[in-house]
Design an enzyme around this catalytic site. Sequence first.
Site, PDB file in Angstrom:
ATOM      1  N   GLY A   9      96.265 -18.293 -64.071  1.00  0.00           N
ATOM      2  CA  GLY A   9      96.994 -17.406 -64.975  1.00  0.00           C
ATOM      3  C   GLY A   9      98.483 -17.714 -64.951  1.00  0.00           C
ATOM      4  O   GLY A   9      99.320 -16.871 -65.295  1.00  0.00           O
ATOM      5  N   SER A 138      95.416  -4.905 -58.275  1.00  0.00           N
ATOM      6  CA  SER A 138      96.029  -3.895 -59.152  1.00  0.00           C
ATOM      7  C   SER A 138      95.982  -2.542 -58.457  1.00  0.00           C
ATOM      8  O   SER A 138      95.043  -2.261 -57.695  1.00  0.00           O
ATOM      9  CB  SER A 138      95.268  -3.807 -60.474  1.00  0.00           C
ATOM     10  OG  SER A 138      95.727  -2.710 -61.228  1.00  0.00           O
ATOM     11  N   TYR A 151      87.781  -2.678 -65.389  1.00  0.00           N
ATOM     12  CA  TYR A 151      88.925  -3.388 -64.787  1.00  0.00           C
ATOM     13  C   TYR A 151      89.142  -2.926 -63.336  1.00  0.00           C
ATOM     14  O   TYR A 151      89.292  -3.754 -62.426  1.00  0.00           O
ATOM     15  CB  TYR A 151      90.159  -3.105 -65.649  1.00  0.00           C
ATOM     16  CG  TYR A 151      91.455  -3.669 -65.126  1.00  0.00           C
ATOM     17  CD1 TYR A 151      91.729  -5.033 -65.233  1.00  0.00           C
ATOM     18  CD2 TYR A 151      92.411  -2.848 -64.535  1.00  0.00           C
ATOM     19  CE1 TYR A 151      92.936  -5.554 -64.765  1.00  0.00           C
ATOM     20  CE2 TYR A 151      93.621  -3.354 -64.070  1.00  0.00           C
ATOM     21  CZ  TYR A 151      93.870  -4.710 -64.191  1.00  0.00           C
ATOM     22  OH  TYR A 151      95.053  -5.222 -63.721  1.00  0.00           O
ATOM     23  N   THR A 154      86.659  -4.316 -60.872  1.00  0.00           N
ATOM     24  CA  THR A 154      86.854  -5.727 -60.508  1.00  0.00           C
ATOM     25  C   THR A 154      88.022  -5.860 -59.528  1.00  0.00           C
ATOM     26  O   THR A 154      87.976  -6.665 -58.607  1.00  0.00           O
ATOM     27  CB  THR A 154      87.145  -6.619 -61.733  1.00  0.00           C
ATOM     28  OG1 THR A 154      88.397  -6.257 -62.337  1.00  0.00           O
ATOM     29  CG2 THR A 154      86.037  -6.543 -62.752  1.00  0.00           C
ATOM     30  N   LYS A 155      89.061  -5.057 -59.710  1.00  0.00           N
ATOM     31  CA  LYS A 155      90.241  -5.186 -58.847  1.00  0.00           C
ATOM     32  C   LYS A 155      89.963  -4.618 -57.446  1.00  0.00           C
ATOM     33  O   LYS A 155      90.477  -5.135 -56.453  1.00  0.00           O
ATOM     34  CB  LYS A 155      91.449  -4.513 -59.496  1.00  0.00           C
ATOM     35  CG  LYS A 155      91.922  -5.229 -60.771  1.00  0.00           C
ATOM     36  CD  LYS A 155      92.375  -6.659 -60.476  1.00  0.00           C
ATOM     37  CE  LYS A 155      93.033  -7.324 -61.665  1.00  0.00           C
ATOM     38  NZ  LYS A 155      93.610  -8.629 -61.326  1.00  0.00           N
TER      39      LYS A 155
HETATM   40  N1  NAD Z   1     101.354  -6.402 -65.891  1.00  0.00           N
HETATM   41  C1  NAD Z   1     100.974  -5.349 -65.175  1.00  0.00           C
HETATM   42  O1  NAD Z   1     101.507  -4.234 -65.313  1.00  0.00           O
HETATM   43  C2  NAD Z   1      99.890  -5.500 -64.140  1.00  0.00           C
HETATM   44  C3  NAD Z   1      99.546  -4.376 -63.373  1.00  0.00           C
HETATM   45  C4  NAD Z   1      98.563  -4.508 -62.408  1.00  0.00           C
HETATM   46  C5  NAD Z   1      97.940  -5.723 -62.203  1.00  0.00           C
HETATM   47  N2  NAD Z   1      98.291  -6.791 -62.970  1.00  0.00           N
HETATM   48  C6  NAD Z   1      97.598  -8.055 -62.721  1.00  0.00           C
HETATM   49  O2  NAD Z   1      98.537  -9.103 -62.688  1.00  0.00           O
HETATM   50  C7  NAD Z   1      97.913 -10.315 -63.120  1.00  0.00           C
HETATM   51  C8  NAD Z   1      98.746 -10.956 -64.213  1.00  0.00           C
HETATM   52  O3  NAD Z   1      98.846 -10.066 -65.300  1.00  0.00           O
HETATM   53  P1  NAD Z   1      99.951 -10.246 -66.434  1.00  0.00           P
HETATM   54  O4  NAD Z   1     100.459  -8.905 -66.733  1.00  0.00           O
HETATM   55  O5  NAD Z   1     100.853 -11.331 -66.052  1.00  0.00           O
HETATM   56  O6  NAD Z   1      98.994 -10.680 -67.663  1.00  0.00           O
HETATM   57  P2  NAD Z   1      99.163 -11.834 -68.761  1.00  0.00           P
HETATM   58  O7  NAD Z   1      98.108 -11.535 -69.786  1.00  0.00           O
HETATM   59  O8  NAD Z   1     100.570 -11.911 -69.197  1.00  0.00           O
HETATM   60  O9  NAD Z   1      98.771 -13.148 -67.954  1.00  0.00           O
HETATM   61  C9  NAD Z   1      97.439 -13.393 -67.574  1.00  0.00           C
HETATM   62  C10 NAD Z   1      97.162 -14.877 -67.717  1.00  0.00           C
HETATM   63  O10 NAD Z   1      95.801 -15.099 -67.330  1.00  0.00           O
HETATM   64  C11 NAD Z   1      95.228 -16.016 -68.256  1.00  0.00           C
HETATM   65  N3  NAD Z   1      93.773 -15.837 -68.306  1.00  0.00           N
HETATM   66  C12 NAD Z   1      93.082 -14.810 -68.854  1.00  0.00           C
HETATM   67  N4  NAD Z   1      91.765 -15.048 -68.757  1.00  0.00           N
HETATM   68  C13 NAD Z   1      91.620 -16.243 -68.129  1.00  0.00           C
HETATM   69  C14 NAD Z   1      90.505 -17.020 -67.753  1.00  0.00           C
HETATM   70  N5  NAD Z   1      89.245 -16.631 -68.019  1.00  0.00           N
HETATM   71  N6  NAD Z   1      90.716 -18.190 -67.121  1.00  0.00           N
HETATM   72  C15 NAD Z   1      91.978 -18.622 -66.866  1.00  0.00           C
HETATM   73  N7  NAD Z   1      93.076 -17.930 -67.218  1.00  0.00           N
HETATM   74  C16 NAD Z   1      92.897 -16.752 -67.837  1.00  0.00           C
HETATM   75  C17 NAD Z   1      95.883 -15.672 -69.582  1.00  0.00           C
HETATM   76  O11 NAD Z   1      95.773 -16.742 -70.521  1.00  0.00           O
HETATM   77  C18 NAD Z   1      97.309 -15.381 -69.159  1.00  0.00           C
HETATM   78  O12 NAD Z   1      98.096 -16.554 -69.188  1.00  0.00           O
HETATM   79  C19 NAD Z   1      96.512  -9.933 -63.568  1.00  0.00           C
HETATM   80  O13 NAD Z   1      95.622 -10.182 -62.496  1.00  0.00           O
HETATM   81  C20 NAD Z   1      96.621  -8.441 -63.821  1.00  0.00           C
HETATM   82  O14 NAD Z   1      95.382  -7.783 -63.692  1.00  0.00           O
HETATM   83  C21 NAD Z   1      99.245  -6.714 -63.936  1.00  0.00           C
END
Ligand code: NAD
Length: 247
Positions: A9, A138, A151, A154-155
């Site tokens: 990611g 998360s 979601y 999974t987390k």
């Molecule tokens: N942003 C938040 O507030 C937040 C809060 C809690 C947890 N998270 C966690 O942080 C992590 C990053 O989130 P983010 O906000 O940067 O999201 P984002 O959508 O900006 O980035 C996620 C990336 O994962 C890639 N991705 C999705 N499915 C995929 C797959 N099957 N194979 C390979 N790559 C894949 C996407 O293309 C993207 O580049 C995630 O695990 C998310 O659950 C984010």
Amino acid sequence: MSRVAVVTGGASGLGHAICTGLSNDGHRVAVLDIDAEAADKAAAQLQANGTAAVAVGVDVSDEHAVQAAFDSVRTQLGAVEILVTSAAIAGFTRFDRITLDEWNRYLAVNLTGTFLCLRAALPDMVAAKWGRIVTISSAAGQQGARRQGHYAATKGGVIALTKTVALDYANKGITANTVPPFVVDSPMLRRQQEEGKLPAAEYLTQVIPAGRLGAGEDVAAVCSFLCSEAAGYVTGQVIGVNGGAVI
Ligand SMILES: NC(=O)c1ccc[n+]([C@@H]2O[C@H](COP(=O)([O-])OP(=O)(O)OC[C@H]3O[C@@H](n4cnc5c(N)ncnc54)[C@H](O)[C@@H]3O)[C@@H](O)[C@H]2O)c1
């Protein structure tokens, strides 16, 4: 010391910030993402920063594609000693409307995807007698989240998986920790706000004691420490980066 770091990611949001942080720490960085074009751009930015970086387009839920992606990283950069798993999908669905297909896709990407990447990276770490794993989980996995049954489950699984890997590999020089963010400004968050699934930043900041949304850099800084030589005695931990929202 320069290690080879894989960030899933890594093309967007937190993963992108983590790639930059590990690049600034002097590591070689592999950006793994399902969005191959965005991964290419991210790797090009790191290269412009003077880092040996590669991009690999991969769906982390695909067992054979994950194995091929790690093989490609080994060939291009060397054995993998750092892994940060940030790839995930997130969304909101009322519990009674979660279809089995939707449930299975969340499990496949967020939990099975994490498992497959850990499994692909660990042999290199065992051989090196050194490894650092950080999973991005998360707050939803710690305390649940309304309309996010799929979601959150999974987390929660990612947290349990990380703790178990920490126990299994603690005597092999390998640490595994998980960082559960709460609300971090990212493309994922903005998409959810645009879809009306999450309130605006002004409202969200009211429920965060620190009074602001998290930034990718807040998470990246903690990942950099957890991936450092100095963090060798920190394993199996859930290190919240949440402005005090979950304590
Ligand atoms: N942003 C938040 O507030 C937040 C809060 C809690 C947890 N998270 C966690 O942080 C992590 C990053 O989130 P983010 O906000 O940067 O999201 P984002 O959508 O900006 O980035 C996620 C990336 O994962 C890639 N991705 C999705 N499915 C995929 C797959 N099957 N194979 C390979 N790559 C894949 C996407 O293309 C993207 O580049 C995630 O695990 C998310 O659950 C984010």
